[in-house]
Design a protein around this motif. Structure first.
Motif, short mmCIF file in Angstrom:
data_model
loop_
_atom_site.label_atom_id
_atom_site.label_comp_id
_atom_site.label_asym_id
_atom_site.label_seq_id
_atom_site.Cartn_x
_atom_site.Cartn_y
_atom_site.Cartn_z
N GLU A 7 5.29 -26.04 96.15
CA GLU A 7 5.82 -27.09 97.00
C GLU A 7 7.18 -27.62 96.57
O GLU A 7 7.54 -28.73 96.92
N ALA A 8 7.97 -26.87 95.84
CA ALA A 8 9.23 -27.39 95.29
C ALA A 8 10.15 -27.95 96.35
O ALA A 8 10.76 -28.98 96.14
N THR A 9 10.27 -27.28 97.47
CA THR A 9 11.19 -27.77 98.48
C THR A 9 10.60 -28.91 99.29
O THR A 9 11.29 -29.54 100.07
N ALA A 10 9.33 -29.22 99.09
CA ALA A 10 8.69 -30.31 99.83
C ALA A 10 8.58 -31.57 98.98
O ALA A 10 7.90 -32.51 99.34
N THR A 11 9.27 -31.62 97.84
CA THR A 11 9.15 -32.75 96.94
C THR A 11 10.13 -33.86 97.27
O THR A 11 10.10 -34.90 96.63
N GLY A 12 10.99 -33.65 98.22
CA GLY A 12 11.97 -34.67 98.54
C GLY A 12 13.32 -34.41 97.91
O GLY A 12 14.29 -35.07 98.24
N LYS A 13 13.41 -33.47 96.99
CA LYS A 13 14.71 -33.11 96.41
C LYS A 13 15.49 -32.31 97.43
O LYS A 13 14.95 -31.40 98.05
N SER A 14 16.75 -32.65 97.58
CA SER A 14 17.58 -31.82 98.44
C SER A 14 17.91 -30.52 97.70
O SER A 14 17.76 -30.45 96.47
N VAL A 15 18.36 -29.55 98.42
CA VAL A 15 18.72 -28.28 97.80
C VAL A 15 19.84 -28.51 96.80
O VAL A 15 19.83 -27.93 95.70
N LEU A 16 20.80 -29.36 97.13
CA LEU A 16 21.89 -29.66 96.21
C LEU A 16 21.37 -30.35 94.96
O LEU A 16 21.78 -30.01 93.84
N GLN A 17 20.47 -31.30 95.11
CA GLN A 17 19.89 -31.97 93.94
C GLN A 17 19.14 -30.98 93.06
O GLN A 17 19.22 -31.05 91.83
N LEU A 18 18.39 -30.08 93.68
CA LEU A 18 17.66 -29.08 92.92
C LEU A 18 18.63 -28.20 92.14
O LEU A 18 18.43 -27.93 90.96
N THR A 83 6.33 -24.24 75.86
CA THR A 83 5.42 -24.74 76.90
C THR A 83 5.71 -26.18 77.34
O THR A 83 5.71 -26.46 78.54
N LYS A 84 5.92 -27.07 76.40
CA LYS A 84 6.19 -28.47 76.77
C LYS A 84 7.48 -28.57 77.57
O LYS A 84 7.55 -29.27 78.58
N ASP A 85 8.50 -27.87 77.11
CA ASP A 85 9.76 -27.93 77.82
C ASP A 85 9.67 -27.25 79.19
O ASP A 85 10.25 -27.74 80.16
N TYR A 86 8.94 -26.15 79.25
CA TYR A 86 8.80 -25.46 80.54
C TYR A 86 8.10 -26.37 81.55
O TYR A 86 8.51 -26.44 82.72
N ALA A 87 7.09 -27.10 81.11
CA ALA A 87 6.41 -28.05 81.99
C ALA A 87 7.37 -29.17 82.41
O ALA A 87 7.39 -29.58 83.57
N ARG A 88 8.19 -29.65 81.48
CA ARG A 88 9.17 -30.70 81.79
C ARG A 88 10.21 -30.17 82.79
O ARG A 88 10.59 -30.86 83.73
N PHE A 89 10.65 -28.93 82.59
CA PHE A 89 11.58 -28.29 83.52
C PHE A 89 10.97 -28.24 84.93
O PHE A 89 11.62 -28.60 85.91
N ALA A 90 9.72 -27.83 85.00
CA ALA A 90 9.04 -27.75 86.29
C ALA A 90 8.97 -29.12 86.96
O ALA A 90 9.24 -29.26 88.16
N ARG A 91 8.62 -30.13 86.19
CA ARG A 91 8.56 -31.49 86.76
C ARG A 91 9.94 -31.94 87.25
O ARG A 91 10.06 -32.52 88.32
N SER A 92 10.97 -31.64 86.47
CA SER A 92 12.31 -32.08 86.87
C SER A 92 12.79 -31.34 88.13
O SER A 92 13.56 -31.89 88.91
N CYS A 93 12.30 -30.12 88.33
CA CYS A 93 12.66 -29.34 89.51
C CYS A 93 11.78 -29.67 90.71
O CYS A 93 12.11 -29.32 91.84
N GLY A 94 10.66 -30.29 90.45
CA GLY A 94 9.75 -30.63 91.54
C GLY A 94 8.82 -29.51 91.92
O GLY A 94 8.16 -29.56 92.95
N GLY A 95 8.72 -28.47 91.12
CA GLY A 95 7.83 -27.36 91.41
C GLY A 95 7.68 -26.45 90.22
O GLY A 95 8.60 -26.32 89.41
N PHE A 96 6.54 -25.83 90.10
CA PHE A 96 6.23 -24.98 88.96
C PHE A 96 6.39 -23.52 89.35
O PHE A 96 5.83 -23.08 90.35
N LEU A 97 7.17 -22.78 88.59
CA LEU A 97 7.31 -21.34 88.81
C LEU A 97 6.21 -20.62 88.05
O LEU A 97 6.23 -20.57 86.83
N HIS A 98 5.27 -20.10 88.79
CA HIS A 98 4.17 -19.36 88.17
C HIS A 98 4.63 -17.93 87.94
O HIS A 98 5.21 -17.30 88.82
#
Length: 159
Positions: A7-18, A83-98
């Protein structure tokens, strides 16, 4: 390796913000680590990190499942191991890359189709060709022994 986009693009972040988030995110490793671990040149390591960021952006904004190049996949692996940083990266992006690991030799046609699609998504997203040293074009697959024998039989060269 392939990605599953969530759901990364549905988190409210604009493409530019992402894009800004991904390109400015302080990764927990640098080019020096990649140079040491993989014996890559500085130029290759820096390029691979940059292309990993581009891959993450594409994976989070594309509706298609895409596949990284070998070099991008290796950078992704290094990031996942933090792992901790990868999870933080995912949160900051608004979506998790599996990460769905696989071997091109085992997945053959599926991998080839996804990689070709990834190169097309790259061109459409960034308006340029991917750098060949990091995103090499697909090689024509080597024929199997069975395919060679069948071809010989069709031509009357084998019984």
């Amino acid at each position: 390796a392939t990605t599953q986009v969530n759901e990364a693009t549905a988190t409210g972040k604009s493409v530019l913000q992402l894009w800004q988030t991904i390109t400015t995110y302080p990764l927990p490793f640098g080019a020096k680590y990649l140079e040491y671990k993989y014996k890559w040149s500085t130029e290759l390591a820096l390029g691979a990190v940059n292309e990993y960021r581009r891959f993450a952006f594409m994976a989070l904004t594309s509706a298609d499942e895409i596949t990284p190049s070998y070099f991008v996949d290796e950078v992704w692996h290094v990031h996942i191991l933090h792992t901790k940083d990868y999870a933080r990266f995912a949160r900051s992006c608004g979506g998790f890359l599996h990460h769905n690991p696989g071997m091109p030799s085992e997945e053959g046609e599926r991998f080839r189709a996804q990689y070709a699609l990834t190169l097309e998504v790259y061109r459409n997203t960034f308006g340029e060709e991917p750098p060949l040293e990091i995103w090499p074009p697909l090689k024509k697959p080597e024929p199997t022994i069975a395919q060679v024998l069948e071809l010989f039989q069709q031509r009357g060269l084998a019984a």
